[in-house]
Write an enzyme that holds these catalytic residues in place. Structure first.
Site, PDB file in Angstrom:
ATOM      1  N   ASP A  99      35.281 -14.805 -16.121  1.00 38.56           N
ATOM      2  CA  ASP A  99      35.462 -13.582 -16.918  1.00 38.56           C
ATOM      3  C   ASP A  99      36.787 -13.601 -17.679  1.00 38.56           C
ATOM      4  O   ASP A  99      37.560 -12.635 -17.627  1.00 38.56           O
ATOM      5  CB  ASP A  99      35.423 -12.345 -16.023  1.00 38.56           C
ATOM      6  CG  ASP A  99      34.191 -12.275 -15.149  1.00 38.56           C
ATOM      7  OD1 ASP A  99      33.167 -12.869 -15.525  1.00 38.56           O
ATOM      8  OD2 ASP A  99      34.245 -11.634 -14.090  1.00 38.56           O
ATOM      9  N   GLU A 141      25.948  -6.840 -19.819  1.00 37.95           N
ATOM     10  CA  GLU A 141      27.229  -6.571 -19.184  1.00 37.95           C
ATOM     11  C   GLU A 141      28.268  -7.410 -19.936  1.00 37.95           C
ATOM     12  O   GLU A 141      27.971  -7.989 -20.986  1.00 37.95           O
ATOM     13  CB  GLU A 141      27.188  -6.937 -17.697  1.00 37.95           C
ATOM     14  CG  GLU A 141      26.939  -8.405 -17.411  1.00 37.95           C
ATOM     15  CD  GLU A 141      26.914  -8.720 -15.917  1.00 37.95           C
ATOM     16  OE1 GLU A 141      26.735  -7.798 -15.111  1.00 37.95           O
ATOM     17  OE2 GLU A 141      27.057  -9.916 -15.571  1.00 37.95           O
TER      18      GLU A 141
END
Length: 742
Positions: A49, A225
């Protein structure tokens, strides 16, 4: 100041500098540096991420979620690393300690998905808190912390910036994965959310620490997401990751985009499909291509000194997918690749996807004799200022300054962090004038002018990013926070016949300047990479006279009927995933050779907006019941998607299987599907999925690789849990054809 006076002032600067020294020719270019994915491998096995920003000290700082960096290592409190060249990295430790983590987080909470920004004279980080003290047990929220430098120390606020969102049934929606955008209206918007509840955008206060008003939902649940948003050429682009991030060797994570004229949406893809509808839209930004990397996603964008955009993301090496034992923590290192803007859409390496060979590194530093971390040394007329806590020495311009060397001609980009006193003007090639004065930024070339208005509360006394770029005959001046796709204002002017000559860059006015770079602009890529194309027909069946030669069943379904030139197959209440290997499959002999394309036309009514998990039909490449890849039109909760799924045995000790999927294209009741097959150099079988809603324009997506050995079978399927639907939907196949692959 009127345009003619700006030009007169620029010429006056030219006369002064010409009287003191002549421009010195820049030295010849050195061999460009390269990167090799994964770029985090020198200091970490996993760095998931990622987000990234250039600090005022010239380093690029990267941040990652709280996985352990190495196998067997402890969980971190989010991680930090930095580089100057994207080749060598220095690990800086964790963002938080147990003493500095948010006081309102529950003891067992994790901290995920940092999003880094700079505005208001400080660094601002948004992040996911998976559980709060208010409702221990799983009520995710978005936290925020600030720091004077990109490496900290980080100070959290005393509560979330986006609070947990109840789902109405005693649980909480997925308030995760934040991403900030500063928009042209001067407001700050925070995107967040996940599969459970969808992505929403929330306006923030000017300091970025508090929510304002009610959020706006911008995507349907069950699809996206890992949000990220950028502004480009009049559009706001919202990107999100989809499918499972962490399914080990079957991870099909990918990134898709939609765009809107408003930061609140609606966001629409290149085919006109919306991201908030049941038949969900999204244009592919990055997906796996059949090399070692699978599951590329949860990304950020940066722009280098040459104006080239890059995507920073995590992915999984399909050969070493686990950081720990199978079905444990996934090994997700950080990767980087070019982003090319083609027909208005961001594409990774023009559609080629993740790279596994050396690639040109992001361009850092400056040409024209400028040291970007000590810019005064390369300028006439600038005064060297002592550094502050954010970086090294800066250049103070009071009145006039010019580069000691000539900037390139043709296409050039000048970028700097600037703290403005009053009006400030940049002159390129002696003819292009970009100015920031009063409430406007302007571009002036001869008698042509373009302007844009800055937000009313724009703070020129803080450090902001200013870029002036000439590409061909188009001049763009942009002011934003930190060069991460946001903006306060942008003025753009097209000048027919403009040819920028090589000359020193000149500045008029008063400003403090840091991170100054002058570079030739990267040559833009304007065409998508080649995709599979169907050649002559090799073999096929139009279902005109029953099942022709070459067909064979596995677990024959007597309800499947060939009539009126179609195969009509009611969806079986059966499946192929895990131990549920009870679905019928209809195979056709495949052509000889190492490449071909299989195609079918499918009609399947799955409705919209209701839950029909997981009704589907399509094509399958099959080795056995625990090793296959299937491309289908599928109902996933309230969405309708096209999914290219993969199952394989992930743990040999007990035969446990893993399943994951990659989304592709736009779903519709009638679809055309293709699987493009080839055998790679290792003898493995590679299948790339393509879909169409008209049989003419094709969207090509992810690839899955099946092991070397005998060629897998290729066929059709129609199954999925019926969830009480009577009669079951009927999948209608018009044909199955095999073509040469061109």
């Amino acid at each position: 100041m009127p345009p003619r006076l700006f030009l007169a002032a620029a010429l006056a600067v030219a006369a002064v500098t010409a009287g003191t020294t002549a421009a010195v020719a820049a030295p010849g270019p050195a061999a460009p540096p390269t990167t090799l994915n994964a770029i985090s491998s020198s200091f970490a096995d996993t760095f998931a991420d990622p987000s990234i920003i250039q600090g005022r000290d010239g380093y690029w700082y990267a941040y990652a979620t709280s996985d352990p960096l190495v196998a067997g290592g402890p969980f971190g409190l989010m991680h930090m690393a930095r580089t100057k060249d994207f080749g060598s990295w220095e690990y800086l430790g964790t963002v938080f300690s147990d003493a500095t983590k948010p006081s309102w987080a529950a003891p067992g909470s994790f901290f995920w998905a940092p999003d880094i920004r700079y505005f208001g004279g400080r660094y601002v980080m948004y992040f996911t808190v998976t559980d709060t003290l208010a409702n221990p047990g799983g009520d995710p929220a978005i936290g925020v912390a600030t720091a004077p430098t990109p490496s900290g120390p980080w100070t959290t606020t005393d509560g979330p910036v986006v609070a947990p969102k109840p789902d109405g049934s005693g649980g909480y929606f997925g308030t995760i994965d934040p991403a900030l955008l500063t928009a042209a209206d001067g407001k700050r918007y925070l995107y967040s959310g996940g599969f459970y509840g969808g992505l929403s955008v929330t306006e923030l206060s000017a300091d970025g620490l508090h929510s304002v008003g009610e959020p706006t939902q911008v995507t349907i649940g069950d699809r996206y997401e890992g949000s990220y948003a950028v502004y480009r050429d009049g559009w706001y682009y919202l990107m999100g990751s989809t499918s499972n991030c962490c399914a080990g060797p079957t991870t099909g994570y990918s990134v898709f985009a939609g765009r809107s004229k408003s930061p609140r949406g609606p966001f629409v893809d290149a085919t006109g499909a919306r991201m908030d509808e049941s038949r969900v839209g999204g244009t592919t930004v990055i997906t796996q291509n059949g090399n070692k990397w699978i599951g590329p996603g949860h990304h950020a964008f940066i722009t280098d000194a040459a104006g080239q955009d890059h995507i920073v993301y995590h992915a999984i090496d399909r050969g070493t997918p686990w950081l720990t034992d199978p079905f444990g923590i996934n090994r997700r290192p950080m990767l980087i690749d070019n982003i090319d803007w083609i027909d208005g859409w961001p594409r990774t390496r023009a559609g080629l996807g993740p790279s596994d060979t050396p690639q040109p590194a992001p361009v850092t530093g400056s040409a024209a004799g400028i040291n970007s971390v000590d810019p005064a040394a390369g300028l006439w007329g600038a005064i060297r200022q002592a550094g502050d806590s954010l970086g090294g020495p800066t250049a103070s311009i009071r009145g006039a300054a010019t580069t000691r060397q000539a900037a390139p001609g043709g296409s050039v980009r000048v970028e700097a962090d600037v703290k403005l006193c009053n009006s400030f003007t940049t002159v390129l090639g002696g003819s292009v004038v970009a100015t920031l004065s009063g409430s406007k930024i302007s571009v002036i070339v001869g008698r042509r002018t373009a302007s844009a208005t800055l937000p009313a509360d724009f703070d020129r006394s803080q450090w902001n990013k200013l870029s002036v770029q000439v590409v061909g005959n188009t001049v763009t001046v942009r002011v934003n926070d930190a060069g991460l796709g946001d903006l306060y204002a942008e003025a753009q002017l097209a000048v027919p016949g403009l040819k920028l000559r090589s000359a020193p860059v000149r500045w008029l006015g008063s400003a403090e300047v840091d991170n100054l770079t002058v570079r030739a602009v990267a040559e833009p890529v304007r065409r998508l990479a080649a995709v599979p194309r169907a050649g002559k027909l090799l073999v096929g069946d139009e279902f005109d006279l029953g099942l022709g030669a070459g067909w064979n069943w596995l677990r024959q379904d007597s309800n499947a009927i060939v009539a009126d030139g179609k195969l009509s197959w009611p969806l079986e209440n059966a499946d192929m995933v895990g131990s549920g290997n009870n679905a019928g499959l209809l195979f056709h002999d495949t052509p000889a050779g190492d490449s071909w394309i299989a195609e079918t036309q499918l009609h399947l009514e799955l409705g919209e907006g209701d839950i029909r998990n997981y009704q589907q039909a399509g094509m399958i490449a099959y080795r056995n019941d625990d090793d296959f890849a299937r491309l289908g039109d599928v109902s996933i909760w309230k969405t309708r998607q096209t999914e290219f799924g993969r199952e394989l045995v992930a743990r040999a000790s007990d035969g446990a299987t893993s399943y994951g999927g990659a989304a592709i294209g736009r779903p519709a009741p009638t679809m055309w599907m293709r699987l493009a097959y080839h055998r790679n150099a290792a003898g493995e079988h590679v299948y790339r999925a393509g879909t169409s809603i008209d049989g003419k324009a094709w969207t090509w997506g992810a690839s899955w690789v099946l092991p070397a050995g005998a060629t897998p079978k290729l066929g059709l399927y129609a199954h999925g849990d019926q969830t009480g639907v009577t009669p079951p939907p009927v999948a209608t196949f018009d044909y199955l054809r095999f073509y040469e692959s061109k």
